[in-house]
Scaffold this motif. Structure first.
Motif, mmCIF file in Angstrom:
data_model
loop_
_atom_site.group_PDB
_atom_site.id
_atom_site.type_symbol
_atom_site.label_atom_id
_atom_site.label_comp_id
_atom_site.label_asym_id
_atom_site.label_seq_id
_atom_site.Cartn_x
_atom_site.Cartn_y
_atom_site.Cartn_z
ATOM 1 N N ALA A 1 0.851 -1.195 0.000
ATOM 2 C CA ALA A 1 0.000 0.000 0.000
ATOM 3 C C ALA A 1 0.876 1.228 0.000
ATOM 4 O O ALA A 1 2.009 1.215 0.493
ATOM 5 C CB ALA A 1 -0.918 0.010 1.224
ATOM 6 N N GLY A 2 0.330 2.302 -0.546
ATOM 7 C CA GLY A 2 0.994 3.592 -0.474
ATOM 8 C C GLY A 2 0.556 4.311 0.784
ATOM 9 O O GLY A 2 -0.629 4.308 1.129
ATOM 10 N N GLY A 3 1.502 4.909 1.488
ATOM 11 C CA GLY A 3 1.160 5.674 2.677
ATOM 12 C C GLY A 3 0.553 7.019 2.301
ATOM 13 O O GLY A 3 0.976 7.653 1.326
ATOM 14 N N LEU A 4 -0.419 7.446 3.083
ATOM 15 C CA LEU A 4 -1.084 8.728 2.834
ATOM 16 C C LEU A 4 -0.861 9.727 3.968
ATOM 17 O O LEU A 4 -1.310 10.865 3.872
ATOM 18 C CB LEU A 4 -2.589 8.516 2.637
ATOM 19 N N VAL A 5 -0.180 9.268 5.011
ATOM 20 C CA VAL A 5 0.092 10.144 6.157
ATOM 21 C C VAL A 5 1.574 10.014 6.521
ATOM 22 O O VAL A 5 2.184 8.952 6.319
ATOM 23 C CB VAL A 5 -0.790 9.777 7.368
ATOM 24 N N PRO A 6 2.168 11.062 7.059
ATOM 25 C CA PRO A 6 3.614 11.036 7.363
ATOM 26 C C PRO A 6 4.003 9.988 8.394
ATOM 27 O O PRO A 6 5.160 9.572 8.452
ATOM 28 C CB PRO A 6 3.883 12.449 7.904
ATOM 29 N N GLU A 7 3.043 9.561 9.219
ATOM 30 C CA GLU A 7 3.349 8.598 10.275
ATOM 31 C C GLU A 7 3.698 7.209 9.735
ATOM 32 O O GLU A 7 4.316 6.407 10.441
ATOM 33 C CB GLU A 7 2.152 8.469 11.238
ATOM 34 N N LEU A 8 3.305 6.915 8.505
ATOM 35 C CA LEU A 8 3.577 5.606 7.922
ATOM 36 C C LEU A 8 4.877 5.642 7.132
ATOM 37 O O LEU A 8 5.060 6.481 6.249
ATOM 38 C CB LEU A 8 2.432 5.180 7.000
ATOM 39 N N ILE A 9 5.784 4.713 7.452
ATOM 40 C CA ILE A 9 7.053 4.633 6.745
ATOM 41 C C ILE A 9 7.195 3.261 6.083
ATOM 42 O O ILE A 9 6.386 2.355 6.317
ATOM 43 C CB ILE A 9 8.247 4.899 7.700
ATOM 44 N N ILE A 10 8.219 3.105 5.269
ATOM 45 C CA ILE A 10 8.420 1.881 4.499
ATOM 46 C C ILE A 10 8.396 0.647 5.393
ATOM 47 O O ILE A 10 9.046 0.603 6.436
ATOM 48 C CB ILE A 10 9.764 1.926 3.736
ATOM 49 N N SER A 11 7.639 -0.336 4.982
ATOM 50 C CA SER A 11 7.454 -1.653 5.607
ATOM 51 C C SER A 11 6.553 -1.642 6.837
ATOM 52 O O SER A 11 6.326 -2.697 7.438
ATOM 53 C CB SER A 11 8.793 -2.329 5.932
ATOM 54 N N ASP A 12 6.005 -0.484 7.208
ATOM 55 C CA ASP A 12 5.008 -0.472 8.273
ATOM 56 C C ASP A 12 3.825 -1.349 7.877
ATOM 57 O O ASP A 12 3.384 -1.326 6.716
ATOM 58 C CB ASP A 12 4.500 0.952 8.537
#
Length: 256
Positions: A76-87
């Motif tokens: 999935a693509g993150g839409l908020v800054p709190e999500l980083i790669i592999s979360d």
């Protein structure tokens, strides 16, 4: 039988390596792998990219196999800054949009709630927590094209109650609900909100399969994309590793 469905081989290949495969079938554009992990029956489905291929694949799975639960996995693509790669994202709600043309033109339109995953999701949340697997909760939206621009992802995250975007979960959730099959989704972040990715829709065929020859030619004819592609590939495999480890913990649990 637990059905695990992902769009592309990178999303399911790690899990497949831990399954004793007893049968392989091609049905339409999808590939089905029936096997065992310990004594538990597993059906792994590689559906192809997009909502239509995913819908056809999960419909065939429900018709042809004795499916007791469905797990939609993938990137999935993150839409908020709190999500980083592999979360890992364990969605609470899944949305889709009936007017994607307007949505991708940055027009505020209504979203449709496809599924609220509270019941089954709570069981999965318990398994992940007991196995000390880190995850984040939030809502996701399924769309029919790659959300490739930073501007669009930022706008989507700011204007709607969603933290991740992908292309298959909504259609799978609809079929699961229609057939009264327990369902949940687990997604790993492959690109952050600040990451632009190249548009891959033109590189897939009508079956939802990525044409690797066409993809290679496209990159070579657009050399400025090479650094971005290499970064995306690295993030892709990092997300796949996290996703595989989490799914294996879930399907090995006695609670599912």
């Amino acid at each position: 039988m637990i059905c695990i469905i992902g769009a592309v081989k990178e999303e399911v290949s790690g899990i497949k390596q831990h399954i004793t495969i007893k049968e392989k079938k091609h049905i339409g554009a999808a590939t089905f792998y029936k096997g065992l992990i310990k004594s538990k029956e597993i059906l792994i489905v590689r559906s192809g990219v997009g909502q239509s291929p995913a819908q056809r694949a999960v419909s065939d799975a429900v018709k042809r196999f004795n499916i007791k639960s469905i797990i939609s996995i993938g990137f999935a693509g993150g839409l908020v800054p709190e999500l980083i790669i592999s979360d890992l994202i364990l969605p609470e709600k899944i949305y889709c949009c009936e007017d994607e043309e307007s949505l991708f033109r940055f027009k505020k339109v209504s979203l449709s709630l496809v599924a609220n995953l509270s019941d089954y999701r709570d069981r999965i949340k318990k398994i992940l927590t007991e196995n000390k697997t880190k995850f984040k909760t939030g809502n996701i939206i399924s769309v029919n094209r790659v959300a490739d621009s930073v501007k669009f992802k930022e706008w989507l995250g700011k204007n709607y109650p969603v933290s991740g975007v992908e292309m298959e979960t909504a259609s799978i959730a609809k079929i699961a609900a229609r057939n009264d099959v327990p369902f949940f989704s687990l997604r790993a972040v492959s690109d952050e909100v600040s990451h632009a990715i190249f548009q891959t829709n033109k590189l897939t065929n009508k079956k939802g399969e990525i044409n690797r020859l066409a993809a290679g030619y496209y990159v070579l004819s657009h050399p400025f994309l090479i650094p971005r592609v290499l970064e995306f590939k690295k993030n892709f495999y990092k997300a796949a590793k996290t996703l595989t480890e989490a799914v294996l913990k879930i399907i090995n649990s006695n609670d599912i």
